[in-house]
Design a protein around this motif. Structure first.
Motif, PDB file in Angstrom:
ATOM      1  N   GLN A 166      81.298  99.551  67.167  1.00  0.00           N
ATOM      2  CA  GLN A 166      81.332  99.913  65.750  1.00  0.00           C
ATOM      3  C   GLN A 166      80.229  99.195  65.000  1.00  0.00           C
ATOM      4  OE1 GLN A 166      85.319  98.151  64.655  1.00  0.00           O
ATOM      5  NE2 GLN A 166      84.066  97.130  63.127  1.00  0.00           N
ATOM      6  N   GLY A 212      82.710  99.921  60.689  1.00  0.00           N
ATOM      7  CA  GLY A 212      84.142 100.071  60.906  1.00  0.00           C
ATOM      8  C   GLY A 212      84.468 101.484  61.371  1.00  0.00           C
ATOM      9  N   ILE A 213      85.468 101.586  62.237  1.00  0.00           N
ATOM     10  CA  ILE A 213      85.748 102.868  62.882  1.00  0.00           C
ATOM     11  C   ILE A 213      86.169 103.933  61.865  1.00  0.00           C
ATOM     12  CG2 ILE A 213      87.255 104.030  64.546  1.00  0.00           C
ATOM     13  CD1 ILE A 213      87.256 101.383  66.148  1.00  0.00           C
ATOM     14  N   MET A 214      87.033 103.563  60.922  1.00  0.00           N
ATOM     15  CA  MET A 214      87.522 104.554  59.950  1.00  0.00           C
ATOM     16  C   MET A 214      86.362 105.103  59.121  1.00  0.00           C
ATOM     17  SD  MET A 214      91.033 104.690  59.874  1.00  0.00           S
ATOM     18  CE  MET A 214      92.160 104.090  58.646  1.00  0.00           C
ATOM     19  N   ALA A 215      85.510 104.203  58.620  1.00  0.00           N
ATOM     20  CA  ALA A 215      84.385 104.629  57.779  1.00  0.00           C
ATOM     21  C   ALA A 215      83.414 105.487  58.587  1.00  0.00           C
ATOM     22  CB  ALA A 215      83.670 103.407  57.209  1.00  0.00           C
ATOM     23  N   LEU A 228      81.126 103.696  69.510  1.00  0.00           N
ATOM     24  CA  LEU A 228      82.034 104.294  70.498  1.00  0.00           C
ATOM     25  C   LEU A 228      83.455 104.469  69.982  1.00  0.00           C
ATOM     26  CD1 LEU A 228      81.496 102.318  73.815  1.00  0.00           C
ATOM     27  CD2 LEU A 228      80.894 104.692  73.366  1.00  0.00           C
ATOM     28  N   GLY A 229      83.870 103.567  69.084  1.00  0.00           N
ATOM     29  CA  GLY A 229      85.241 103.626  68.571  1.00  0.00           C
ATOM     30  C   GLY A 229      85.488 104.944  67.862  1.00  0.00           C
TER      31      GLY A 229
END
Lengths: 383, 123
Positions: A43, A46-49, A238-239
């Motif tokens: 990441q 961040g994964i969500m963003a 990758l996340g």
């Protein structure tokens, strides 16, 4: 604190190699982990963003760990039709197909993309294949064993591979390489950018419109910079690649697919065209025909989950006192806004709408067999 | 009030016989986006080192251990609706649970803030 089931399978014990963009990722603040034998960015911000950015704009993924292989020589189509269950002879220049390598029992050794080259790309080779990074050396060993001497297989270890994915991927790439605007889903072409030859296909692993770009490793940093200078593009780790593909219902080899499972059970029968089913002549054909006739023992299904507790790989699936399956991928789905999963469930319990229970840390959570994808695909199928 | 830290990246605020437990800002940063926190029920008793809570990020589930022995007197119900509080405010509003301390001598083995900062810097 300790990770109990990190789905990225960090392989700290193995000596890891650096990808061509290693320094580029670190300079952009990536957190690096071991994956498929390489240091890779899990990441950035961040994964969500990153997941949300890809669904709304365009994300740049470094997938240079994947195996890029070309094939040439006399009888290459016949040889590949023995190795792959898909129609290779009918694959037109610049067209791409999803396919897989099967073992003698019809178990899945890897899933892959196969294209027919053109315009003398890759030194005039006939066929281009992209296989998974973690399996590429095993794949090549298997293929060498089953290819005739006349067919030359070339591992293009000096090629990097980038994926640009998202609804703004088309306008972003066209800003650098205008000709890519004409590509449609699963079509490829040879392009030139600043004197560098690029083999670009309109495809990907997120469910969004996008491209996969093969470029010499020496030139990849320049292209990654040029793409990320565009307002639509950010680097993605990758996340988010994993959460995006899970929402798109796309299986991940080594998790949802393995030598223990078959093409038909995996719901990937679309990769085996009618002629190939009828004529056979490929490794694993008997299993495919048997499961087409009798049905597979178990099926890969999508699962929606009640509540907010994610069910992850390895969680067991139950109907009452009976275990009927296992989760093979699962996690929180940022676009869906809830946990989702993919798993294998015995055939009688695999119909859409079937109520199931998943055991997570001794607790049963309610789940339901759901249609996939979880988030609609937005491929560009027409010019 | 004194604040202690563990090498498992938890913080413990002690006020009288009550200890408030959470994970550190370093820990939330490492975990990434937190989507679910499983908290212990009131009345649960822990020995030091027992599994006390589970924090789920987008990618993985991680155990949170009881840093000292005690009985749970309250869990942070705000985390049920807003697990991301652990990301935005790990060391204050993102606390996990409060324990009635069984054995105050267990606090002696924990780190001070300065010691924890040094510990993290060396990671």
């Amino acid at each position: 604190m300790s990770g109990t089931d990190d789905v990225t399978h960090i392989e700290e014990a193995l000596p890891l190699e650096a990808l061509p963009l290693d320094a580029w990722h670190r300079a952009r603040g990536a957190r690096m982990v071991g994956f498929a034998g390489y240091h890779m960015p899990i990441q950035y911000e961040g994964i969500m963003a990153e997941h949300g950015w890809t669904r709304e704009h365009a994300g740049l993924f470094d997938v240079s760990h994947m195996g890029q292989i070309s094939f040439s020589g006399e009888g290459v189509d016949d040889a590949l039709e023995y190795l792959l269950p898909s129609d290779i002879k009918g694959l037109k220049p610049f067209r791409q197909r999803y396919s897989m390598l099967l073992d003698q029992d019809g178990g899945i050794l890897d899933d892959l993309m196969v294209s027919r080259l053109g315009d003398d790309a890759f030194d005039g080779a006939a066929i281009y294949m992209v296989v998974n990074g973690a399996t590429k050396y095993d794949d090549m060993g298997w293929m060498i064993e089953h290819l005739p001497d006349e067919v030359v297989m070339n591992h293009m270890a000096d090629q990097a591979l980038l994926a640009l994915q998202g609804p703004e991927a088309g306008e972003a790439l066209a800003a650098l390489i205008p000709g890519t605007a004409d590509l449609i889903f699963m079509q490829s072409g040879l392009f030139t950018w600043r004197g560098v030859s690029l083999w670009i296909s309109r495809s990907g692993y997120t469910g969004e419109d996008g491209f996969e770009i093969s470029i010499p490793a020496d030139d990849v940093t320049l292209l990654a910079d040029a793409l990320c200078d565009l307002p639509q593009v950010k680097p993605i780790g990758l996340g988010a690649r994993d959460s995006l593909r899970l929402e798109a219902g796309l299986p991940l080899y080594g998790h949802d697919l393995s030598p223990a499972v078959s093409t038909i059970g995996a719901d990937l029968g679309f990769a085996i065209q009618k002629r190939r089913r009828e004529e056979g002549g490929f490794i694993g054909h008997a299993r495919v025909m048997k499961e087409l006739a009798d049905g597979p023992g178990a099926k890969r299904v999508g699962l929606t989950i009640e509540g907010r507790l994610p069910a992850r790989e390895g969680a067991t699936i139950h109907v009452g006192a009976t275990q009927v399956g296992e989760v093979t991928s699962g996690g929180f789905a940022p676009t869906v806004g809830a946990p989702i999963a993919m798993g294998w469930v015995s055939l009688p319990h695999s119909a859409q709408g079937t109520a199931l229970e998943i055991e997570v840390r001794g607790k049963r959570i309610a789940a339901m067999v759901a249609p996939m994808p979880f988030v609609p695909h937005r491929y560009r199928r027409k010019a | 009030m004194s604040r202690y830290f563990t090498d498992e990246h938890e913080w413990i605020d002690v006020e009288g016989e009550i200890a408030t437990v959470g994970i550190t800002d370093y820990a939330q940063e490492q975990l990434g986006d937190i989507v679910f926190v499983e908290l212990p029920a009131e009345g649960t008793t822990f020995d030091k080192g027992d599994d006390a809570a589970v924090v789920e990020s987008v990618k993985a589930a991680s155990d949170v251990y009881a840093p000292i022995s005690g009985e749970v007197v309250e869990s942070n119900s705000a985390l049920e609706d807003e697990p991301a509080l652990v990301n935005s405010d790990a060391e204050e509003d993102g606390w996990f649970f409060k324990l009635r301390i069984t054995d105050a001598s267990e606090l002696e083995g924990l780190m001070t803030e300065a010691a924890y900062k040094k510990f993290v810097a060396a990671l």
